[in-house]
Design a protein around this motif. Structure first.
Motif, short mmCIF file in Angstrom:
data_model
loop_
_atom_site.label_atom_id
_atom_site.label_comp_id
_atom_site.label_asym_id
_atom_site.label_seq_id
_atom_site.Cartn_x
_atom_site.Cartn_y
_atom_site.Cartn_z
N ASP A 127 9.00 12.10 21.25
CA ASP A 127 9.78 12.01 20.02
C ASP A 127 9.19 11.05 18.99
O ASP A 127 9.75 10.89 17.91
CB ASP A 127 11.23 11.61 20.35
N PHE A 128 8.13 10.36 19.32
CA PHE A 128 7.47 9.41 18.42
C PHE A 128 8.33 8.18 18.10
O PHE A 128 7.94 7.35 17.29
CB PHE A 128 6.99 10.09 17.12
N MET A 129 9.51 8.09 18.74
CA MET A 129 10.35 6.91 18.55
C MET A 129 9.91 5.83 19.54
O MET A 129 9.94 4.64 19.25
CB MET A 129 11.83 7.22 18.82
N SER A 165 2.10 -0.24 24.05
CA SER A 165 3.08 0.84 23.94
C SER A 165 4.01 0.57 22.76
O SER A 165 3.95 -0.49 22.14
CB SER A 165 3.89 0.95 25.24
N LYS A 166 4.85 1.54 22.46
CA LYS A 166 5.87 1.37 21.40
C LYS A 166 7.24 1.49 22.03
O LYS A 166 7.51 2.54 22.59
CB LYS A 166 5.70 2.44 20.33
N PRO A 167 8.17 0.55 21.94
CA PRO A 167 7.87 -0.80 21.50
C PRO A 167 7.02 -1.53 22.55
O PRO A 167 6.91 -1.01 23.66
CB PRO A 167 9.27 -1.42 21.41
N ALA A 173 -4.93 5.06 4.45
CA ALA A 173 -4.65 3.76 3.82
C ALA A 173 -4.00 2.80 4.82
O ALA A 173 -4.24 1.59 4.77
CB ALA A 173 -3.73 3.95 2.62
N ILE A 174 -3.19 3.35 5.73
CA ILE A 174 -2.52 2.47 6.69
C ILE A 174 -3.30 2.40 8.01
O ILE A 174 -2.82 1.85 8.99
CB ILE A 174 -1.04 2.87 6.92
N ARG A 175 -4.51 2.98 7.99
CA ARG A 175 -5.38 2.83 9.16
C ARG A 175 -6.63 2.05 8.78
O ARG A 175 -7.58 1.98 9.56
CB ARG A 175 -5.76 4.21 9.71
N PRO A 196 0.92 14.65 14.20
CA PRO A 196 1.44 14.11 12.94
C PRO A 196 0.38 13.27 12.23
O PRO A 196 -0.48 12.66 12.87
CB PRO A 196 2.60 13.20 13.39
N PHE A 197 0.45 13.28 10.92
CA PHE A 197 -0.45 12.45 10.13
C PHE A 197 0.41 11.81 9.04
O PHE A 197 1.14 12.50 8.34
CB PHE A 197 -1.56 13.32 9.52
N PRO A 198 0.37 10.49 8.93
CA PRO A 198 1.31 9.84 8.00
C PRO A 198 1.00 10.15 6.54
O PRO A 198 -0.18 10.30 6.17
CB PRO A 198 1.09 8.35 8.29
N GLY A 199 2.04 10.23 5.74
CA GLY A 199 1.88 10.50 4.31
C GLY A 199 0.84 9.60 3.64
O GLY A 199 -0.02 10.08 2.90
N PRO A 200 0.87 8.27 3.89
CA PRO A 200 -0.10 7.40 3.22
C PRO A 200 -1.53 7.54 3.77
O PRO A 200 -2.46 6.89 3.28
CB PRO A 200 0.43 5.99 3.50
N THR A 258 3.94 -0.44 17.13
CA THR A 258 4.28 0.86 16.55
C THR A 258 3.06 1.74 16.79
O THR A 258 2.02 1.25 17.25
CB THR A 258 4.58 0.77 15.05
N ILE A 259 3.18 3.02 16.47
CA ILE A 259 2.05 3.91 16.71
C ILE A 259 0.93 3.59 15.71
O ILE A 259 -0.21 3.35 16.09
CB ILE A 259 2.49 5.38 16.64
N GLU A 260 1.28 3.60 14.44
CA GLU A 260 0.31 3.21 13.42
C GLU A 260 0.19 1.68 13.43
O GLU A 260 1.10 0.99 13.86
CB GLU A 260 0.77 3.68 12.04
N TRP A 261 -0.92 1.20 12.88
CA TRP A 261 -1.09 -0.26 12.84
C TRP A 261 -0.39 -0.89 11.64
O TRP A 261 -0.17 -2.09 11.61
CB TRP A 261 -2.59 -0.59 12.83
N LYS A 274 0.85 -1.21 0.00
CA LYS A 274 0.00 0.00 0.00
C LYS A 274 0.87 1.25 0.00
O LYS A 274 0.67 2.18 -0.77
CB LYS A 274 -0.86 0.06 1.28
N ARG A 275 1.85 1.26 0.90
CA ARG A 275 2.73 2.43 1.01
C ARG A 275 3.45 2.71 -0.30
O ARG A 275 3.58 3.85 -0.72
CB ARG A 275 3.79 2.20 2.11
N LYS A 276 3.94 1.64 -0.93
CA LYS A 276 4.70 1.82 -2.18
C LYS A 276 3.80 2.39 -3.28
O LYS A 276 4.21 3.29 -4.03
CB LYS A 276 5.29 0.49 -2.63
P1 XMP Z 1 5.15 4.39 13.81
O1 XMP Z 1 3.89 3.79 13.31
O2 XMP Z 1 6.35 3.99 13.02
O3 XMP Z 1 4.98 5.95 13.58
O4 XMP Z 1 5.35 4.19 15.26
C1 XMP Z 1 5.79 6.95 14.14
C2 XMP Z 1 5.27 8.30 13.69
O5 XMP Z 1 5.46 8.46 12.28
C3 XMP Z 1 4.23 8.67 11.63
N1 XMP Z 1 4.29 7.94 10.36
C4 XMP Z 1 4.51 8.50 9.16
N2 XMP Z 1 4.70 9.80 8.81
N3 XMP Z 1 4.91 9.16 6.54
C5 XMP Z 1 4.88 10.12 7.49
O6 XMP Z 1 5.01 11.30 7.15
C6 XMP Z 1 4.75 7.84 6.81
O7 XMP Z 1 4.77 7.01 5.92
C7 XMP Z 1 4.54 7.51 8.20
N4 XMP Z 1 4.34 6.33 8.84
C8 XMP Z 1 4.20 6.63 10.16
C9 XMP Z 1 3.18 8.12 12.58
O8 XMP Z 1 1.91 8.73 12.36
C10 XMP Z 1 3.78 8.47 13.91
O9 XMP Z 1 3.55 9.82 14.25
#
Ligand code: XMP
Length: 513
Positions: A467-469, A504-506, A397-399, A390-394, A509-512, A297-299
């Motif tokens: 830090d979202f890490m 939690s992460k780890p 689609a990834i939710r 933050p909102f992921p680029g995809p 991950t935050i997104e599924w 999906k991401r690709k």
């Molecule tokens: P994960 O799911 O890896 O996410 O724990 C960490 C943070 O990154 C965001 N995220 C993205 N942001 N493009 C983006 O710009 C992406 O493809 C992407 N994937 C995850 C996620 O929302 C979280 O804030």
């Protein structure tokens, strides 16, 4: 205007970014440079002070990171932290040894006693907790130095040579666990280095606008706008600097949250720029039809984004400059090298190579996230844009777990909007770092009215993180979760069960996906 500058010399410690952020928070500009940076280059930057970071090694290790000892003859104050302190002591004639397991080796919160006559600790309590993490310790301090702090296990928790402006601490003042740590850094900057506190976003903004104007001249500038904080602030800055020479391209892939596309358009069509919104929902959904594997999906989305952007680029023609929202953590993480091109691909999901531009402009390249937000405010961006989670680029689609359809995207949009509304109503929107709904592909049996339902399960996700890490799941009060659950099941067709993600992460991950 040239700002006073402090150099954070990076010896490989895990907190180097944090040190730099603390210095900036104190109103002093700083840059992180690797310890291998030639002395001439460091000198040329005319620093008012150096901070040597911690590092993983021991000064006696064969591959110990060592910099040119002439750095101590520049007449510039130095604050050495942990390894940085040991390096200073070792180089200036002290003795550093491996601590015996039961003596001066210290990890974690440690009660520490300070000499408040030392400029580093002036005005602070004589006792406090510090965060220690060192295996080596200073058995003998170098000539000219005196002891400035101790713990029960270690007599040399801090050392100082007031005359030369050299200070060393075994603990980490930059982490929150160290009481008054930021105040100690502030003392170093203001009491020792003579900082004027000239790093303000207002100044930065004016300087950046002037520099962009000088660089761009009458050229055309292109920017991929996602509506996220970084690209929005970059757009606002460029708009202010070059107005109509800027074209912002917002590719709406149809997987944005409820009303998001319109909000982005409304926010930016008011600016004095050329704003192009490309409604590409259908072409994205066609490409994604039947695809359920997350990476696939991401690709597809990354690739399609490039195609759309290419088409717009061709229509505009002869673009001179491309703007990227790269921020300082990206630069530091990539080794402070020239990472511009790699980032340009990374940040916007890959930009077409053929776009005819002279240069990439990265106006946020030296800013941390919180500074980017401050700059956005300075430029008059509305608070809801500046503070966005933050909102992921995809996008959605990834939710949406499993295959994606327009119906599922619409269902998720409605549910997600209710969740966000209730979180805001409860006043939790500033406390929870990121929160959203996920449409699972699990269906279950329910009962509504007198009838049986067989509908989808929706997962709610909320995390707190800086830090979202790493992230912890947010302790959202039960009554808020209850309101969200009742509303979604009643108001959104197709969902009959709500679960809350307590991972939690780890390890999650935050997104599924
Ligand atoms: P994960 O799911 O890896 O996410 O724990 C960490 C943070 O990154 C965001 N995220 C993205 N942001 N493009 C983006 O710009 C992406 O493809 C992407 N994937 C995850 C996620 O929302 C979280 O804030």
């Amino acid at each position: 205007m040239k700002h006073q500058m402090v150099i954070v010399l990076d010896f490989g410690g895990q907190y180097n970014q944090l040190i730099a952020r603390r210095v900036r928070e104190c109103g002093v500009y700083c840059e992180v440079k690797p310890y291998t940076t030639p002395l001439e280059e460091l000198k040329g930057m005319e620093p008012i002070g150096f901070i040597f970071t911690g590092g993983p090694g021991s000064v006696y290790a064969e591959d110990a990171p060592l910099c040119n000892p002439e750095i101590f003859n520049l007449g510039v104050p130095v604050l050495g932290i942990c390894y940085g302190c040991q390096f200073m002591a070792h180089t200036l004639g002290g003795r550093v040894t491996a601590a015996q397991a039961d003596t001066a080796r210290e990890y974690g919160k440690t009660k520490t006693f300070f000499d408040t006559d030392c400029r580093l600790f002036r005005g602070l309590p004589a006792e406090g907790v510090t965060w220690m993490s060192h295996g080596d310790y200073m058995a003998k301090v170098p000539e000219g130095f005196s002891l400035a702090a101790h713990t029960d296990a270690c007599p040399t928790a801090a050392i100082c040579d007031e005359a030369r402006g050299f200070y060393g601490v075994q603990y980490h003042p930059e982490v929150n666990h160290t009481e008054n740590g930021v105040q100690m850094i502030r003392n170093f900057l203001y009491e020792v280095c003579g900082a004027a506190g000239d790093w303000t976003m207002g100044d930065y903004c004016k300087t950046a606008i002037r520099e962009i104007r000088e660089k761009v001249g009458h050229g055309k500038v292109l920017l991929a706008l996602s509506g996220g904080v970084d690209s929005s602030v970059a757009a606002a800055l460029l708009a202010e600097a070059v107005g109509k020479q800027l074209t912002c391209v917002f590719v709406d892939h149809g997987l944005m949250r409820k009303d998001e596309g319109d909000e982005v358009e409304a926010a930016f069509s008011r600016w004095n720029i050329n704003f192009i919104r490309v409604n590409a929902e259908t072409r994205f959904l066609v490409k994604l039809a039947g695809v359920s594997e997350p990476e696939h999906k991401r690709k597809i989305i990354g690739e399609e984004f490039i195609r759309v952007f290419e088409e717009v680029g061709k229509e505009i023609g002869s673009v001179d400059y491309l703007v990227q929202g790269t921020i300082y953590p990206d630069v530091i993480e990539s080794g402070a090298g020239d990472a511009a091109v790699i980032k340009s691909h990374h940040n916007v999901g890959g930009l077409p190579d053929y776009v005819d531009f002279k240069e990439i402009i990265e106006p946020l390249r030296m800013l941390f996230k919180d500074e980017v937000r401050q700059l956005g405010r300075e430029l008059g961006l509305p608070e809801y844009l500046v503070r966005r989670q933050p909102f992921p680029g995809p996008g959605l689609a990834i939710r949406i777990i499993g295959d994606i359809t327009k119906e599922k995207a619409d269902t998720l949009r409605e549910a997600d909007a209710i969740f966000r509304e209730e979180i805001a109503n409860a006043g939790l929107d500033t406390e929870i770092s990121q929160y959203f709904a996920v449409l699972t592909n699990t269906r279950s049996v329910g009962v509504m009215g007198d009838g049986r339902t067989y509908d989808y399960t929706l997962a709610l996700r909320g995390v707190t993180t800086s830090d979202f890490m790493t992230a912890d799941w947010a302790r959202i009060p039960y009554d808020v979760l209850d309101r969200v659950s009742v509303r979604i099941v009643n108001e959104v067709a197709g969902i009959n069960r709500i679960v809350y993600d307590i991972t939690s992460k780890p390890p999650g991950t935050i997104e599924w996906e």
